[in-house]
Design a protein around this motif. Structure first.
Motif, PDB file in Angstrom:
ATOM      1  N   LEU A  57       0.924  -1.145  -0.027  1.00 51.50           N
ATOM      2  CA  LEU A  57      -0.030   0.086  -0.040  1.00 51.50           C
ATOM      3  C   LEU A  57       0.794   1.441   0.134  1.00 51.50           C
ATOM      4  O   LEU A  57       1.716   1.290   0.829  1.00 51.50           O
ATOM      5  CB  LEU A  57      -0.775  -0.070   1.186  1.00 51.50           C
ATOM      6  CG  LEU A  57      -1.916  -1.165   1.267  1.00 51.50           C
ATOM      7  CD1 LEU A  57      -2.567  -1.185   2.850  1.00 51.50           C
ATOM      8  CD2 LEU A  57      -3.102  -0.923   0.115  1.00 51.50           C
ATOM      9  N   VAL A 110      -5.594   4.478  -1.048  1.00 53.66           N
ATOM     10  CA  VAL A 110      -5.837   3.357  -0.058  1.00 53.66           C
ATOM     11  C   VAL A 110      -7.077   3.239   0.596  1.00 53.66           C
ATOM     12  O   VAL A 110      -7.502   2.068   0.597  1.00 53.66           O
ATOM     13  CB  VAL A 110      -4.422   3.563   0.908  1.00 53.66           C
ATOM     14  CG1 VAL A 110      -4.662   2.141   1.990  1.00 53.66           C
ATOM     15  CG2 VAL A 110      -3.162   3.297   0.134  1.00 53.66           C
ATOM     16  N   GLN A 111      -7.437   4.025   1.172  1.00 57.01           N
ATOM     17  CA  GLN A 111      -8.646   3.860   2.105  1.00 57.01           C
ATOM     18  C   GLN A 111      -9.963   3.642   1.203  1.00 57.01           C
ATOM     19  O   GLN A 111     -10.712   2.592   1.511  1.00 57.01           O
ATOM     20  CB  GLN A 111      -9.199   5.213   2.935  1.00 57.01           C
ATOM     21  CG  GLN A 111     -10.346   5.142   3.769  1.00 57.01           C
ATOM     22  CD  GLN A 111     -10.032   4.417   4.994  1.00 57.01           C
ATOM     23  OE1 GLN A 111      -9.073   3.784   5.153  1.00 57.01           O
ATOM     24  NE2 GLN A 111     -11.022   4.337   5.881  1.00 57.01           N
ATOM     25  N   LEU A 114      -9.415  -0.102   0.274  1.00 60.04           N
ATOM     26  CA  LEU A 114      -9.529  -0.950   1.277  1.00 60.04           C
ATOM     27  C   LEU A 114     -11.338  -1.209   1.589  1.00 60.04           C
ATOM     28  O   LEU A 114     -11.697  -2.273   1.590  1.00 60.04           O
ATOM     29  CB  LEU A 114      -8.978  -0.891   2.528  1.00 60.04           C
ATOM     30  CG  LEU A 114      -7.288  -0.818   2.288  1.00 60.04           C
ATOM     31  CD1 LEU A 114      -6.858  -0.307   3.718  1.00 60.04           C
ATOM     32  CD2 LEU A 114      -7.009  -2.049   2.216  1.00 60.04           C
ATOM     33  N   ARG A 115     -12.132   0.017   1.391  1.00 67.03           N
ATOM     34  CA  ARG A 115     -13.355  -0.028   1.644  1.00 67.03           C
ATOM     35  C   ARG A 115     -14.201  -0.741   0.550  1.00 67.03           C
ATOM     36  O   ARG A 115     -15.082  -1.518   0.844  1.00 67.03           O
ATOM     37  CB  ARG A 115     -13.907   1.303   1.821  1.00 67.03           C
ATOM     38  CG  ARG A 115     -13.605   2.188   3.111  1.00 67.03           C
ATOM     39  CD  ARG A 115     -14.187   3.683   2.915  1.00 67.03           C
ATOM     40  NE  ARG A 115     -13.819   4.277   4.006  1.00 67.03           N
ATOM     41  CZ  ARG A 115     -13.875   5.626   4.141  1.00 67.03           C
ATOM     42  NH1 ARG A 115     -13.681   6.378   3.051  1.00 67.03           N
ATOM     43  NH2 ARG A 115     -13.542   6.102   5.377  1.00 67.03           N
ATOM     44  N   PHE A 133       2.194  -1.316   4.553  1.00 64.34           N
ATOM     45  CA  PHE A 133       1.927   0.173   4.588  1.00 64.34           C
ATOM     46  C   PHE A 133       2.763   1.092   4.947  1.00 64.34           C
ATOM     47  O   PHE A 133       3.192   1.278   5.820  1.00 64.34           O
ATOM     48  CB  PHE A 133       0.395   0.271   5.453  1.00 64.34           C
ATOM     49  CG  PHE A 133       0.068   1.751   5.547  1.00 64.34           C
ATOM     50  CD1 PHE A 133      -0.539   2.359   4.178  1.00 64.34           C
ATOM     51  CD2 PHE A 133      -0.612   2.234   6.626  1.00 64.34           C
ATOM     52  CE1 PHE A 133      -1.144   3.615   4.187  1.00 64.34           C
ATOM     53  CE2 PHE A 133      -1.206   3.385   6.662  1.00 64.34           C
ATOM     54  CZ  PHE A 133      -1.434   4.215   5.483  1.00 64.34           C
ATOM     55  N   TYR A 141      -2.324   8.011  10.139  1.00 66.17           N
ATOM     56  CA  TYR A 141      -2.345   6.515   9.927  1.00 66.17           C
ATOM     57  C   TYR A 141      -3.600   5.776  10.556  1.00 66.17           C
ATOM     58  O   TYR A 141      -4.014   4.801  10.064  1.00 66.17           O
ATOM     59  CB  TYR A 141      -1.376   5.815  10.414  1.00 66.17           C
ATOM     60  CG  TYR A 141       0.311   5.912   9.949  1.00 66.17           C
ATOM     61  CD1 TYR A 141       0.923   5.083   9.627  1.00 66.17           C
ATOM     62  CD2 TYR A 141       0.915   7.279   9.832  1.00 66.17           C
ATOM     63  CE1 TYR A 141       2.137   5.133   9.008  1.00 66.17           C
ATOM     64  CE2 TYR A 141       1.775   7.558   9.209  1.00 66.17           C
ATOM     65  CZ  TYR A 141       2.735   6.424   8.905  1.00 66.17           C
ATOM     66  OH  TYR A 141       3.899   6.611   8.290  1.00 66.17           O
ATOM     67  N   ILE A 144      -6.566   3.981   8.247  1.00 67.27           N
ATOM     68  CA  ILE A 144      -6.308   2.824   7.540  1.00 67.27           C
ATOM     69  C   ILE A 144      -5.952   1.600   8.634  1.00 67.27           C
ATOM     70  O   ILE A 144      -6.344   0.371   8.339  1.00 67.27           O
ATOM     71  CB  ILE A 144      -5.082   2.903   6.806  1.00 67.27           C
ATOM     72  CG1 ILE A 144      -5.197   4.038   5.688  1.00 67.27           C
ATOM     73  CG2 ILE A 144      -4.616   1.505   6.216  1.00 67.27           C
ATOM     74  CD1 ILE A 144      -6.038   3.690   4.502  1.00 67.27           C
ATOM     75  N   THR A 147      -9.471   0.410   9.836  1.00 66.49           N
ATOM     76  CA  THR A 147      -9.809  -0.481   8.854  1.00 66.49           C
ATOM     77  C   THR A 147      -9.538  -1.824   8.911  1.00 66.49           C
ATOM     78  O   THR A 147      -9.958  -2.823   8.697  1.00 66.49           O
ATOM     79  CB  THR A 147      -9.753   0.031   7.423  1.00 66.49           C
ATOM     80  OG1 THR A 147     -10.068   1.540   7.381  1.00 66.49           O
ATOM     81  CG2 THR A 147     -10.503  -0.855   6.470  1.00 66.49           C
ATOM     82  N   SER A 153     -13.200  -6.959   8.799  1.00 70.39           N
ATOM     83  CA  SER A 153     -12.413  -6.539   7.531  1.00 70.39           C
ATOM     84  C   SER A 153     -12.193  -7.591   6.420  1.00 70.39           C
ATOM     85  O   SER A 153     -12.284  -7.086   5.332  1.00 70.39           O
ATOM     86  CB  SER A 153     -11.439  -5.563   7.927  1.00 70.39           C
ATOM     87  OG  SER A 153     -10.281  -6.696   8.506  1.00 70.39           O
TER      88      SER A 153
END
Length: 198
Positions: A57, A110-111, A114-115, A133, A141, A144, A147, A153
């Motif tokens: 990431l 990145v967020q 991932l979502r 990451f 930070y 992330i 998450t 997750s």
């Protein structure tokens, strides 16, 4: 004002692509993981790298994920928000003649990525064994990390590990709900935090 540029020497340290020189980001705004820190990282995770799915990431040049492939990872996913960096990663994958089936390059924040991955489970793909990451050190930070730490997750496998590179001055949480930090390694101005499931 003209943006100052410089070239970093990036090379693959060990494995089947050992000694390959990679193209590096030209901008001072991009901070590649140093060879020394990358070597330390892979010395630590060496016993668990063979055959893993690796997530890189804020991938930048892709050097960390390519190092993972060189040392025996079966697949690496590279995520970066910059179109230029994604093009650089693809160029470095081609330089190493890595099969397309072994990698995926995704241009995304990145967020957001991932979502999307979490919301589409189980259709979006398999979870990762190792996630790395490494955002700009000024990044917040926590979104992330939270998450990854959410019990629902599905980003990491049961024995998966999240490794976070950060400034040694930045204190990250010891626990992220379902993940616990089990090791911190400091080297120069940088640090690596290792998280795994409780």
């Amino acid at each position: 004002m003209k943006l100052e540029t410089r070239n970093f020497l990036l090379r693959i340290i060990a494995g089947k692509y050992r000694g390959r020189n990679l193209k590096s980001p030209p901008s001072l705004e991009v901070r590649p993981t140093s060879d020394r820190l990358r070597e330390t990282l892979f010395n630590i995770i060496a016993p668990r790298i063979a055959g893993v799915r690796f997530l890189d990431l804020c991938a930048g040049s892709g050097a960390v994920g390519i190092e993972a492939l060189s040392r025996g990872a079966s697949h690496a996913t590279f995520v970066d928000s910059s179109r230029a960096m994604c093009a650089l990663i693809k160029s470095n994958l081609e330089l190493c003649r890595i099969e397309r089936s072994e990698s995926e390059v995704i241009q995304s924040e990145v967020q957001d990525y991932l979502r999307r991955f979490v919301s589409k489970q189980p259709d979006s793909g398999k979870p990762w064994d190792i996630a790395f990451f490494d955002p700009p050190y000024i990044t917040n930070y926590l979104p992330i990390l939270e998450t990854f730490g959410a019990p629902s997750s599905s980003l990491l496998t049961e024995a998966g590990v999240l490794i976070v590179e950060h400034s040694k001055k930045n204190s990250l949480p010891e626990e992220l709900r379902s993940l616990v930090r089990y090791r911190v390694l400091k080297q120069g101005d940088s640090a690596l935090s290792f998280y795994e499931g409780e």
